[in-house]
Enzyme design. Structure first.
Site, PDB file in Angstrom:
ATOM      1  CG  ASP A   1      -2.304   0.498   0.984  1.00 39.32           C
ATOM      2  OD1 ASP A   1      -2.424   1.378   0.125  1.00 39.32           O
ATOM      3  OD2 ASP A   1      -3.258   0.070   1.661  1.00 39.32           O
TER       4      ASP A   1
ATOM      5  CD1 TRP B   1      -4.895   3.199  -3.105  1.00 41.54           C
ATOM      6  CD2 TRP B   1      -3.830   5.096  -2.564  1.00 41.54           C
ATOM      7  NE1 TRP B   1      -4.465   3.097  -1.796  1.00 41.54           N
ATOM      8  CE2 TRP B   1      -3.809   4.239  -1.444  1.00 41.54           C
ATOM      9  CE3 TRP B   1      -3.221   6.356  -2.465  1.00 41.54           C
ATOM     10  CZ2 TRP B   1      -3.186   4.586  -0.240  1.00 41.54           C
ATOM     11  CZ3 TRP B   1      -2.603   6.708  -1.276  1.00 41.54           C
ATOM     12  CH2 TRP B   1      -2.595   5.821  -0.184  1.00 41.54           C
ATOM     13  N   GLY B   2      -3.156   4.580  -8.216  1.00 46.16           N
ATOM     14  CA  GLY B   2      -3.043   5.329  -9.467  1.00 46.16           C
ATOM     15  C   GLY B   2      -2.448   6.713  -9.298  1.00 46.16           C
TER      16      GLY B   2
ATOM     17  CG  ASN C   1       3.071   8.556  -7.529  1.00 47.99           C
ATOM     18  OD1 ASN C   1       3.536   9.685  -7.435  1.00 47.99           O
ATOM     19  ND2 ASN C   1       2.573   7.896  -6.490  1.00 47.99           N
TER      20      ASN C   1
ATOM     21  CG  ASP D   1      -9.622   1.994  -0.949  1.00 46.66           C
ATOM     22  OD1 ASP D   1      -8.576   2.029  -1.637  1.00 46.66           O
ATOM     23  OD2 ASP D   1      -9.632   1.751   0.271  1.00 46.66           O
TER      24      ASP D   1
END
Ligand code: GAL
Length: 399
Positions: free
Chosen positions: A154, A188-189, A191, A209
């Protein structure tokens, strides 16, 4: 003098071999030739996990047909760890996992499944437990000793960290253990991992999420199914065998999703060649939802060895036609995210299905993947009623 030069070169050699920044070095290959499948604890249990529950889920995956359908990884998410000991080694929450993680991994392996675990590239996990920052090699060794096969990493508490550097570091640490461990990048996209993730991890989250709702933003990073599809749709050039866009774990069977919405969610994940990690409490799954998770025809579309991420072919606003090239034909999905049902007639004669580029001169059988029924050949028009928030999903197979 000679000795110090020797020492210096040894140090440089070590530094260069352990600091392989970014791409160039492959993560373990062959681990995700098709999108990974399994189950993860987060979407239904969040922090409320323990070894009894997880073992019950393992037993169910074996007995309810999911193992035979291809679900392979049993992954525990956040909240299994509590602290680090005086040597920096990660300490397992003994109340939740009194037998320890190795015993759980052994149990999972004894059932012919693989075991996955969660950590964070930052100092703390998203639930506030110790992350792997500064302990990457130490943690990787611990995971390998426990028999971990899959690591989700994460991105909480990562202020000031470089994503490519951080995930490459964990890739190198995993590789140094000598145990093949699949690396799932979960930033979570933020970068644009699709641009650098191939060669670092085997899959990367493309969105915040996923929430168990079809439409609507629920909290800061959370999104409904339709919105996630929108975000993942245009990233198709980046996916392929060994490196997948990950629009997040499945919410099939969770929250407010209706029967049609669950089917749509599952179908579109299959069209997008997404990892299929179920996230519902299998002890309470309904017959309908289990049937969705077990639809082998839909799964075969997801798992097609070409690894082609399906894409939009026709866009009529809330109504879309998606196509996914397959080794022996094409999957076609009529997707209706609108509020009313959609009666659509489409002529299959001479149709190459755009980016799927099948040869319309060939004969294909047209099969309805949810009705489990052959409809005919690609020599005529077909009319479908696609319910609101629903799909009609077809497979055209070369005769
Ligand atoms: C989020 C992640 C979720 C879940 C959660 C655990 O950042 O996207 O999938 O792992 O953390 O705290």
């Amino acid at each position: 003098m000679k000795r110090s030069i020797l020492l210096l070169s040894a140090a440089l050699l070590l530094a260069s071999s352990s600091m392989s920044y970014g791409q160039g070095k492959e993560p373990y290959t062959g681990l995700a030739a098709t999108p990974p499948m399994g189950w993860n604890s987060w979407n239904c249990f969040a922090g409320d996990i323990n070894e009894t529950k997880v073992k019950e889920i393992v037993d169910l995956i074996v007995s309810n047909g999911m193992k035979d359908a291809g679900y392979e990884y049993l992954n525990i998410d956040d909240c299994w760890q509590v602290s680090r000991d005086e040597n920096g080694k990660i300490v397992v929450d003994e109340k939740k996992f009194p037998s320890g993680i190795k015993a759980l991994a052994d149990y999972v392996h004894s059932k012919g499944l693989k075991f996955g675990i969660y950590t964070c590239a930052g100092k703390k996990t998203c639930a506030g437990w110790p992350g792997s920052r500064g302990h990457e090699y130490q943690d990787a060794i611990t995971y390998a000793q426990w028999g971990v096969d899959f690591l989700k990493e994460d991105w909480c508490s990562s202020e000031g960290q470089d994503a490519l550097y951080s995930y490459s570091l964990m890739r190198d640490a995993l590789q140094a253990t000598g145990r093949p461990i699949l690396l799932s990048i979960c930033e979570w996209g933020s970068n644009e991992p699709w641009k650098w993730g191939n060669g670092v991890g085997h899959m990367w989250r493309t969105t915040g999420d996923i929430m168990p709702f079809f439409v609507g933003t629920v909290y800061w990073g959370g999104q409904g199914i339709a919105e996630i599809i929108e975000k993942n749709a245009d990233l198709y050039p980046y996916a392929g065998p060994g490196h997948w866009n990950d629009p997040d774990m499945l919410q099939v069977g969770n929250g407010n999703l209706t029967y049609d919405e669950n089917k749509t969610h599952f179908s579109m994940w299959c069209m997008m060649a997404a990892p299929l990690l179920a996230g519902n409490d299998l002890r309470k799954v309904s017959k309908e939802n289990l049937e969705i998770l077990l639809n082998k025809e839909a799964i075969a579309i997801d798992q097609d060895p070409l690894g082609f991420q399906g894409r939009r072919y026709y866009d009529y606003g809330d109504r879309e036609i998606w196509v996914k090239r397959l080794t022996d034909g094409v999957a076609v999905c009529f997707y209706n995210r609108g509020e009313s049902s959609w009666k659509v007639t489409h002529n299959f004669k001479g149709e190459s299905f755009g980016p799927a580029a099948i040869n319309p001169g060939n004969t294909y059988t047209v099969r309805d993947v949810w009705a489990h029924k052959d409809l005919g050949l690609n020599d005529r028009s077909y009319t479908f009623d696609v319910p609101s928030h629903g799909v009609v999903m077809l497979r055209l197979t070369k005769k």
